[in-house]
Each structure stands twice: as C-alpha cells, then as structure tokens.
Scaffold this active site. Structure first.
Site, PDB file in Angstrom:
ATOM      1  N   ASP B 260       2.659   4.677   9.225  1.00 11.24           N
ATOM      2  CA  ASP B 260       3.644   4.780   8.146  1.00 11.24           C
ATOM      3  C   ASP B 260       4.620   3.597   8.158  1.00 11.24           C
ATOM      4  O   ASP B 260       5.151   3.233   9.216  1.00 11.24           O
ATOM      5  CB  ASP B 260       4.405   6.105   8.322  1.00 11.24           C
ATOM      6  CG  ASP B 260       5.414   6.337   7.219  1.00 11.24           C
ATOM      7  OD1 ASP B 260       4.997   6.448   6.049  1.00 11.24           O
ATOM      8  OD2 ASP B 260       6.625   6.402   7.520  1.00 11.24           O
ATOM      9  N   VAL B 262       5.173   0.279   8.233  1.00 14.91           N
ATOM     10  CA  VAL B 262       5.334  -0.650   9.370  1.00 14.91           C
ATOM     11  C   VAL B 262       6.366  -1.739   9.079  1.00 14.91           C
ATOM     12  O   VAL B 262       6.855  -2.397  10.001  1.00 14.91           O
ATOM     13  CB  VAL B 262       3.989  -1.293   9.795  1.00 14.91           C
ATOM     14  CG1 VAL B 262       3.014  -0.235  10.268  1.00 14.91           C
ATOM     15  CG2 VAL B 262       3.409  -2.155   8.700  1.00 14.91           C
ATOM     16  N   GLU B 297       0.666   1.127   6.423  1.00 12.23           N
ATOM     17  CA  GLU B 297       1.390   1.102   5.155  1.00 12.23           C
ATOM     18  C   GLU B 297       2.406  -0.018   5.309  1.00 12.23           C
ATOM     19  O   GLU B 297       3.251   0.018   6.207  1.00 12.23           O
ATOM     20  CB  GLU B 297       2.106   2.421   4.885  1.00 12.23           C
ATOM     21  CG  GLU B 297       2.820   2.384   3.536  1.00 12.23           C
ATOM     22  CD  GLU B 297       3.923   3.440   3.391  1.00 12.23           C
ATOM     23  OE1 GLU B 297       4.295   3.722   2.245  1.00 12.23           O
ATOM     24  OE2 GLU B 297       4.415   3.963   4.403  1.00 12.23           O
ATOM     25  N   GLY B 394       5.291  12.476  -5.233  1.00 12.33           N
ATOM     26  CA  GLY B 394       6.465  13.198  -4.733  1.00 12.33           C
ATOM     27  C   GLY B 394       7.764  12.438  -4.907  1.00 12.33           C
ATOM     28  O   GLY B 394       8.844  13.030  -4.880  1.00 12.33           O
TER      29      GLY B 394
END
Lengths: 560, 560
Positions: B260, B262, B297, B394
């Site tokens: 996640d 980075v 990511e 989201g």
C-alpha cells in the site's frame, strides 16, 4: 529556460534594458521600486512576473513590492550593498574574460585547497586571495575551493547562513571581485571550486517565504523546515537553484561546485533535483564546450549519488568522504569520542583506502542503525579526502587544527596519508605551514534570540565530545579574528619545513600518481605496528610504488 | 535472521516450546505474562529480548510487560481474539498444506479480483470467499487480491487502520482461516495476493511506541508521523516489516503482496526498505523454490520503484497505475473535478496505453508541480490497471461503482478497455455483474474524538469533488451493510448479461493476449469520434488484433 542567460532577478539585455523576472505564484500584484520610481510587473507563465524597462540601470538599488505590502529584496539579487536586510542592487555581470584558453583540468588532477575568504588574508577579500595565488602555485595545489560566498547576515560568517544565493558577499568584493579572482586563477592554471548551499537558507534575512512556497514542513532538517523540492509549488523553487548553479558556471566561470550537505536535500520526486542539476550542467557543456564538475558533500554512504544518470544514479561527479578523515584521525590517536566513536583505527583506514566508505552496511553506534552500502564500480577520482577541513576543525569546541592536536611527525604522516591516497586530496588553508591559529565557528547576527540560540546550540553540540573548557562565543568578533591565518608563521623554521614537505608531497603525487587508471591500491595492514603498506601503480606501468604509513611510535622494518 | 522461520513474536519450535522474541531497545526489563504466570525475558543482541519456555502453549493469551509498566499486546502478535486493545494469543502457524504442486503463475497471466473479505459474502469471512471460488473460476480471473486482513479496531474496517501487521483479523477467520483459503485457491489454480500496509500504522490500538522508535517526526505522511525506516533505531523497525512480508510468503503461501502507498514510505538510507524486502524475497525463493511478487501502489510516476536492483532500482515487480483509471474515467464522461482535474480524455488514455504513466514530466494542476518521468524499458506486466477499485469507488462521497455512474454500454466499454489493455487487469468484487450497491468508507472506532476526526476528514475531502448530498457516516454500521455485495443480482437479466460479457472478455484475453511479448500496442486516436484503435500483436505471430474503443455516442465506421 534559455540556458545561456539568467532567467530570474534583474538582468540587462543587449539594449541595456533591465529585464526583470520574479517568481511570486500567489501574488495578485507585483511591483519593482527604485528611488521614487515604482513599476508594475506583468503576470507571466507559471507564477512568474516580468518587466522590461530602461528605467532601471546598473547600480540602482531596488525592492519588490508584493500585493502592496512590505518592500522585499530580490530572492535572485546579485548584490546586497546594505546587507541582507537592505535593498538589492541591479548589476551587470557581463565581464571582460581573458580565460578563453582555460580548460577545466581532469577531475583526477584536482588537488583542492579550501579557503574562507575573510579569514585567509589580511584583506579578507577576493583581492587578498589573488595576492596570495603565487604562494598556492608554489605549493602545487591545482584548485582553490571557496567556502560559500552568498550574502550572509552581518560582517562575519562561515557562509552557510547565506540568504541570497545569487549575491556575492559585498565585503569579499562582490560579483566583479569573484569574477576577477576566477579570471586570474584560470590564467595561472588554477581551477576554482565554489561551495553552494542548496539544503537550507540561513535563519536571518530570509524573506523567501513572502514570494512563494520555498519551504515545506513535510521534512525536517537540522536547520528547520526543508527547502521545497517536491511539494506543491516546487517547480519555481527547483528552477531557482538550477538557475543558481548555471549562473556560477556560465557567468562566473566556476569550474566545480561543492554542494553542501546533499543528504539534507529532501526530494522524493521522480526527478531528483540533483539529477536535474546534472542534466542542466550537461546541457550547458553542450552549448559552451566548458566542463563543470558537481561534487557533493553527502553523509549517506549511498553510491547512487555519484552514479551516472544512465545507470539510474543522481549524476554527481564526486563526493566528500568524511569517514576517511575519521578513520585517519583515530588511527593517528584522536580519542574515539562523539562522532569518532564509530571509528577504531587502522583497519577502517585500510578499508577506506580500498572502498572509500568505511560503513558499508554495518551497524553504527553513533547513528544507532545499520549504515551505508558498498560503492561498486566507482573510480578513485569520485572521492575527496582530507585530514582536516573547515568542519572538522571548526566543529571542535576550541577549533584546533591538527597542528595543535598531533605531533609534528604525525602531522607530516597525515599529510602523506591524504596526498598519497588514490582519492582527490583537499587541504584546508594554512595546513601547508602548520598554522597554529584555530578555525572557530563565527557569526554576526543581529537578532538577540538567534544569537543566544547559536551560542547554546554550539555549547550543547560540544557537550558530547569535550568535557572541559569554555565554548568561544561565535558572535564575538575576537572569535573571528583568532581564526584568521597568520602568514608570518610561514617564515619560521618548523613551519617553513612543513611547507617544503607539502610541496614535496604534492610534487611526488603529480609525478607518480597523476594517472587515469583508477584501480584501488593494494593495502596491507601491518597491525602490530599500527602501520599500512599502500601498493600503488603509477603512470609508468613498469613502476610500482610502495607507501608505508607508520602511525606507531616504533621503527618499522620491512622485508622486501 | 533465519529466513525460514519467524524471528519475532511467539513461535513454537519442534519441541513445542514457545520461542519468544521481542524488540524493546530502550527497556531495562521485559516480561511475558499469561494467566497468573509472569516470565522474564533475557536481553539478546541489538535490543531484542528472548525466552524459550514450555510454559506457554498454543491458545494462551499473553501480554508483554516492559519495565514493570502497563501490559501490552505483542507487536508481532499472530492473533488478537479480544480485539486490538486485548491480549495476544499464541498460535502455531504450522499448517497441513496440500498445495505442493502449486506454482505461482507468470505475472503476465495475472487477472486480479480485489476482495474486501467482510463485504464480499454473507458470511463476511474467508470461508465466505471459499464458498464463492467457483463463481470466480467461472468468471476466469486468475488471482484474488485481499484488502488488508491485519487486525484492526472494532468490527468493520477497510483494513488500512490495521495495528497488528502479523495478526489476521479474528472475525475473518484468523490465521488458520486465511491459510485454508490460500490452500484451496491453490488447489483450484488461483493465486492469492495480499494487500499489506507498511507506510503507517492505524490510529487506534497502536501501542508500538511503547516498544521502540517505530515512528519518526522527521517526515510527515497523510496519516501522521512516518514509520521510522531510516532514523535512529530503525534496524528493528525494518526487521519487523521484513519479517512480516516473509511470514505471508512462507507461512501463508501468499503469492504476491500489494504494498500500500509506498510513496508514503520515507526512507533516505542507502538501502531502501523496499530494496531490502526485495532481497529477502529473493533469498526466500532460493530456499523454497517458490516465486513471490512484490506489487507496489505508488503515486510518484517514478520507474525506479519497478526497476531491477541490478540497475539501481528498488526491485518491485509491478505497480498500480491510477492514471490509467483517471484517463479512462474522464474519457468515459467523468467530470474533471477533484483529482480528475488533471485529466482531459482520449489523448491521455492513448498515452497511458503506450507509456502507462500519463504524467511523465508535465505540469500537474492538481499537484501544483511538474510530475513524473517516463518509464523506459519497462514491460507491460509491470503495470496494474482497473476501471474501479476500492479506493476509486470508496473515495467518492456516495461510494458509487461505475454501474451507478455510467450507462450499461459505457460500463461494458470500460471493462473492455481494461481487459484488452496490454497491462495487468484488476476487477473490484461485484464489478463482474454490475453490482449496484455502493462501496463506502466504513470504520468502527471506539474513541469519540477519532470518530469525529474521521467523519470530518471525509466530509472535507469530498468538498472539492462533490457539491451536493451528505457524506454517509463511516462509523454507522448501516454504511458497512450498504457496502456488501448483493449476490441475488447476478441472476437478474442485465446483470447476468454483464457477467457473461466479463466472462467473454476474460476468455478472449486469455486466448489472444496471454503471451510473453511485452511490446507496447499500436495506438491510434480517432479523436473526432472520441475513439481509440488498439493494434495488438498476440500469441500467434501471424495474427494481429484490432480493438476499437468507441467512447462516443456515434457509430464509428472504420476503413480497413
């Protein structure tokens, strides 16, 4: 960007009109004021404001006015005749150069001589350096390296508190004085290196934030908020420093810059500012045919900084190696206190001769973490070494040079260790005659709170290393005066002897080691004797040179 | 470090003794308590404390006590049966694997399917996923990607507030539940990707600072102080995350991790933590013969992250490309608001098909700076693309999926744009039948101040993009319930139709584009028509496939 002319500040075109450019991305109105004249600038692209006018002439002192608020000096000011709190002076940097035959020397031939302009000579100016160039040529060094010359607060400063990166300190001789020094150096065959500070801006006289987002609170440095190289609005900040390095190379014929503490330049963007500086320096070479070197002070033991851009490096040509210094000093008898605590002596010195970096993935007690990595595939001319420099001397409480800390013989040995190293040697002014005056930290701030902060900061910094004595007051003019070179010394017996010794070492280095092969030397540790044997190839491939460095007090007998 | 076994936390050896290891570098005493038993640990090297005891058995709930102060759960806890504020449970992760014939699929064959474990099925557990695997196999995807499963505060969370990186959320089924899921996936030929968060630790239940310097105030991230990867004491922190990634690969047979954000991992050291993770992952491969992928990511458009270590890169195998998504969405008609403001449509989509990154050194209005650089020499299987994912859905105020925002035909076109891209496609759960339920942001914190902060933070974030409507309350259980998949839909006409369409697209991708050549596709823009022509080579070199993507409402006639 036109790489051949300065794109920010006040510059004069061929018609002697002032071309004014300033970056103020959040302003709604920008004016320039000189005397009673106030002229409005027009908004240009990307947050810049510009104007071309014949009403501003060289010599005029001017201010910017943003949104009708306070008058501000130009961030790209070329001269601050009334100091950092005064207005900026428009000057024309066109100079009648007579160094067209000068060609930068190969990096492997650099022998650096670090100078603090004010403390170097009686005059304390660039002229004072010019008057002593024959001494330096007699010594044999090939490059002078000037500590930062950007305008700083007050009359005395090491230079790292500079707040106008484009303006040459008035008391040193200003822009024209620096140009004259470079011009004469080139005529005499000396290269000129300039120390530039792109990791922070000094604490006094720093009005940059009134113009734009020069700083970011995303990263902390030892000197406060970091310069904004990768946050919102960073394009203008990056351009500011790129313009700066180009100016020194192009308009001042500076041969190399020493980029101060690049480990404090925080840039997480895809194109690191150092890489972008490298790209622009290479573009300038294409246009002018003149080569310029980028030498980083870097405390990361990360070879990526000196790796070519084509190999995903940051493209610096070379870097300082403090660890060589630390290993050498401890080998010579320096107590392993403070930042020397990570060093134990001869084995680390041997490692540094081979690998440059001492810490290549080992745990460092001082840093409290595993530190560094091995620099594979680098050449010896990518590392600058020294037995002392402004920091290593001045960051001692009493600013003692090696001459005050080590025996006469040990000083000679340390000089040999540096000058016969495979790396690029750097001397600190006065070292060549064993100057005994200290080189202390000195400032001349005007804000009492800041003065107190500097005083306390120094005292606190020394607490870990020095348990006795009193920290000299950095603000006291006497502290500066004590730090000036005493040129009388050079005539005295022992000092004259050291000078001749340095001359000999440099002559030997040039004779035998001025070569382009970059093999690491053979290094054997004669540990029982605290000695090293360096086996070095030299220019003549049929010759092999052995340098024996005996740091012990015992005589060393070698069977050959 | 023994790469073949976990070196921190509580683990069981061959004699069923508990081997306890905890890093507490500043502690003077460390004990482990279970029931009424309190055992003292012995100081070990580098700030670790250890103990081997038969008195702790699997199932025991335990706490650490540092310097006789409060009881603390284990930073490397494998289970938190009573939640993040409770004690840790000792478990034995030995598992009776039956996937020995499983071999990780080549990266270019990955078709990702992103799952939120709780929202995916009625059960809300790993079992619930197992029960639906036949649906996924019928769909044709080749890998499931689990949003983070590390124990988080409360009963509902996306997973990015996890505070025990080694502990699998109890309500999902815990460690054994995850192992069972992976085991069955492998038997059915599916790879399993796990989303791991190494850039921050959640705000509630985070007791790490009581153990050591896990955080540093040198760098700021959007989630507060950064994790300490390069400051004093960082060795233990780095080891913690290296142990974590190794655990997932070795003890849970996870095939790839999605790291996640980075870009929020701040590491200025000579050996970047991602490179060190790569090195250890490669070492594990040498020992086990099993290949594992590292997928980042990364919001930097910096190809160095996905460049091999040998080329001075950080060695990630692949990365997500949000810009493909943004370009696709705006081309499909998404208003260019908020972070879409940098995107204008078809030309950028064409650029992304060719270069992956859209911004390769251009000025970004949203970022207020020049952004990115070109990714030379990368292969198509180094980029993951999608038309929606957990974040892109989201992070909308109302959490709408594309099915609620675009026409039926446009949704089909976007699916084609992703699945016929040369890159690795990722679907978000339910996308394959055009799920109409939203995927909203939901939490279940217990601290009222934090709840308020999350509520206000979301509302503020949406202000720039959405000018009407009310932000659903992330803390409200109803918000989670609305976000669950409605599996009934798949039987309804239009949804069944979309499902068959996805099946067809995936089948076509596998048939024609499952190849190892990594050439960029030919891309022609038919701009007047808001259309693209992708010209793609395929497995059979005598064949050439043209994909026409017509984002306009007009019929497109092509002369071939």
């Amino acid at each position: 960007m036109d790489i051949l002319k300065r794109g920010i500040g006040v510059n004069f075109n061929a018609h002697n009109e002032a071309v004014v450019n300033v970056w103020a991305p959040d302003a709604t109105q920008v004016s320039i004021a000189t005397g009673t004249l106030v002229l409005e600038l027009k908004p240009d692209l990307a947050g810049y404001w510009s104007l071309c006018t014949a009403l501003i002439q060289p010599g005029d002192v001017y201010w910017f006015i943003i949104d009708k608020e306070q008058r501000l000096a130009d961030p790209a000011s070329l001269a601050q005749p009334d100091g950092v709190h005064g207005g900026s002076q428009a000057i024309n940097t066109a100079y009648n150069w007579s160094d067209s035959s000068w060609e930068n020397i190969p990096l492997h031939d650099y022998i650096f001589y670090e100078i603090h302009t004010a403390a170097f000579s009686h005059e304390g100016t660039f002229k004072g350096i010019i008057n002593r160039l024959d001494h330096l040529i007699a010594l044999g060094i090939t490059a002078i390296e000037l500590m930062p010359v950007a305008s700083f607060p007050g009359k005395r400063n090491w230079g790292y508190d500079g707040v106008f990166p484009f303006s040459v300190q008035e008391s040193y001789g200003g822009a024209a004085g620096l140009q004259e020094l470079v011009n004469i150096c080139h005529q005499k065959g000396l290269a000129v290196v300039l120390d530039v500070v792109y990791n922070h801006i000094g604490p006094e006289g720093n009005y940059l934030s009134a113009f734009g987002p020069y700083f970011t609170d995303k990263y902390k440095t030892p000197w406060g908020n970091a310069i904004n190289f990768d946050d919102q609005g960073s394009d203008g900040v990056r351009n500011y420093f790129i313009e700066n390095v180009l100016m020194w190379f192009r308009d001042f014929h500076i041969d190399a810059v020493r980029l101060d503490a690049v480990h404090a330049i925080k840039d997480f963007g895809a194109l690191h500012i150092l890489e972008e500086i490298r790209c622009h320096t290479s573009l300038l070479l294409e246009k002018t045919g003149r080569k310029h070197y980028l030498i980083a002070e870097c405390d990361l033991n990360d070879p990526r900084y000196i790796t070519a851009i084509g190999e995903n490096g940051l493209g610096m040509d070379a870097q300082w190696v403090d660890e060589f210094h630390h290993a050498l000093r401890v080998t010579a008898g320096e107590p392993a206190r403070g930042y020397y605590e990570d060093f134990s002596g001869i084995q680390q010195l041997a490692k540094s001769y081979k690998d440059a970096y001492v810490y290549t993935g080992m745990y460092s007690v001082v840093r409290e973490k595993t530190f560094g990595r091995k620099a594979f595939g680098k050449t010896n001319d990518q590392f600058v070494v020294f037995s002392q420099n402004h920091d290593q001397i001045g960051n001692r409480m009493l600013g003692e040079r090696t001459s005050k800390l080590f025996s006469f013989e040990m000083c000679k040995l340390m000089a040999g260790a540096v000058l016969f190293s495979p790396f690029l040697p750097l001397l600190f002014m006065g070292e060549e005659w064993g100057e005994t005056n200290p080189f202390l930290y000195f400032v001349d701030h005007s804000d009492p709170a800041l003065i107190m902060q500097v005083r306390n900061g120094r005292a606190k910094e020394f607490a870990a290393m020095f348990d006795q004595g009193k920290t000299p007051d950095p603000q006291d003019e006497a502290t500066f005066n004590q730090s000036r070179l005493n040129w009388e010394l050079i005539g005295e017996h022992q000092h004259a002897c050291i000078f001749r010794y340095y001359q000999q070492l440099i002559a030997l280095r040039k004779k035998y080691f001025s070569f382009t092969s970059h093999e690491a030397p053979g290094v054997s540790i004669l540990e029982a004797q605290n000695s090293l044997l360096l086996e070095r190839k030299c220019a003549d491939p049929t010759q092999l040179i052995w340098c024996v460095l005996n740091f012990s007090t015992e005589q060393l007998v070698l069977d050959i």
